[in-house]
Design a protein around this motif. Structure first.
Motif: not given
Lengths: 118, 325
Positions: A47-49, A76-80, B172-176
């Protein structure tokens, strides 16, 4: 024998794990109990915050946010994607819950990281 | 010229903790000068967590940590002049500031410098190539994404594996964006192990140790970088060069204490570290001018900035009321 770096705090203990049938049976080299909790979770269901920002219409354009508890790593990416749909148009206080039960997960809320008064 | 007891320059973590330290040691008249309109300084763009484990015994994000200190300073009734830029200080402890529509002149019994640090830039490390757009210091890219909401590019390579670079890889990964590689000239990363784990390994971003970027290609915009292996004396090893296609390069190669105000006032600066020369704790070579936080020395953890700056603030208060011998 498996090595695992603990991410529970900046100390980053390099732990040594013994794993049997996908379960952690012993943890060594951790300086505190957070390490063994983290190790078990990391092996069984990591898990990650999430920390990111959401758009606002207020004087501060982006509100920093975090999830109130860690989310399953594979989602993670679904949450983002879900978080990126949120927009803030009313003043918020640091610590306010700005969304509840993200993706339907009980106990995973979104928390405002700073106060924006106007 | 208005006389003040204690004037603090900078309302980042160091300045805020120094103000509380001065107040607790009996200072009655404290003014914090801040160029931004918000308190907390660089913490506001550090939206990741990991702050405060020592100071508050819980894990906070940068903005949360900043908010706690901003709230403490406000409830202590400490005066803040925001959107105020300190242009000059003198060895007589005069301070000249600009604020919207006004030039402010002050004289203080004690000054506390809490001006933080700035990033080392691409120009400070030898890399061949032109100066295309798409090359950013990592902290600037952090501000672009987290404060302004701008995405710097599509595919990035990060030079240097300090914590800011690692944190930015994940951001940056989080922002695509795609992060193609982190290039580190040393055989070991300077960043925290947990950041290597949660910012690189989680996303399978390769970390090239003992490698360096030899050239940034592209004239208008970054097109690719050339990378090669280096030996123990950082010399390029023949026939190890390869190219990585990217449109963005983040440079995360360290921080330098920001001490132009002190230097112009005649204070002694250590040329190697750019820290002030302090013969007494937190006191610069100019009596009554104190220094704390990242402009004093570059810290790894904000918790220690708060602890030390609180102490520096206390010493400045004791100096101002004549208790410090």
């Amino acid at each position: 024998m498996n090595k695992l770096v603990c991410i529970a705090c900046p100390a980053g203990c390099e732990m040594i794990l013994e794993i049997k049938n996908g379960k952690v049976i012993s943890v060594k080299n951790n300086k505190c109990p957070k390490g063994s909790t983290y190790a078990a979770e990391e092996i069984e269901s990591p898990k990650r915050v999430i920390t990111t920002c959401v758009k606002t219409d207020l004087s501060v354009k982006w509100l920093p946010v975090k999830t109130s508890s860690p989310v399953p790593k594979e989602k993670l990416f679904d949450f983002l994607a879900e978080i990126s749909k949120i927009k803030i148009s009313k003043p918020v206080k640091a610590g306010d819950k700005i969304a509840e039960k993200l993706l339907g997960f009980e106990g995973i809320d979104l928390i405002a990281g700073r106060t924006i008064e106007i | 010229m208005k006389e003040r007891e204690i004037v603090i320059i900078g309302a980042g973590p160091a300045g805020l903790a120094a103000a509380l330290g001065a107040k607790d040691k009996g200072a009655k008249d404290i003014l914090i000068i801040e160029r931004d309109q918000y308190l907390g300084g660089i913490l506001n763009q550090c939206i990741h967590n990991g702050f405060g484990l020592h100071r508050f015994k819980e894990e906070l994000t940068g903005p949360e940590y900043a908010q706690r200190y901003a709230d403490m300073v406000k409830s202590a009734g400490i005066e803040i002049s925001d959107r105020t830029f300190a242009v000059k200080i003198t060895n007589k402890k005069e301070i000249f500031c600009l604020k919207p529509g006004e030039m402010m002149k002050l004289k203080a019994k004690a000054i506390i410098l809490a001006t933080g640090c700035r990033e080392r830039t691409r120009e400070m490390i030898p890399i061949h190539g032109f100066r295309p757009s798409g090359v950013y210091p990592a902290g600037l890219a952090q501000k672009m994404i987290n404060i302004e909401g701008w995405i710097p590019g599509e595919e990035a390579v990060i030079i240097g594996s300090g914590d800011i670079g690692l944190i930015m890889a994940r951001r940056m990964i989080f922002e695509g964006m795609k992060v193609k590689a982190v290039i580190e000239i040393m055989p070991k990363s300077r960043g925290l192990r947990r950041n290597i784990r949660q910012c690189l390994e989680d996303f399978s971003i390769p970390l090239y140790l003992s490698h360096k970027v030899t050239k940034i290609h592209g004239k208008e915009r970054v097109e690719k970088v050339s990378v090669c292996k280096v030996d123990e004396s950082f010399k390029e090893i023949k026939d190890t060069s390869f190219d990585i296609k990217c449109d963005t390069v983040l440079v995360s190669v360290g921080l330098i204490p920001e001490n132009e105000l002190l230097e112009a006032a005649g204070g002694l600066i250590d040329k190697k570290t750019n820290s002030p020369v302090c013969l007494k704790p937190y006191q610069t070579s100019i009596e009554g001018i104190f220094s704390c936080g990242n402009c004093n020395k570059v810290y790894d953890l904000v918790d220690w900035v708060s602890r030390d700056s609180y102490e520096a603030g206390g010493l400045a208060a004791m100096y101002a009321n004549g208790e410090l011998k």
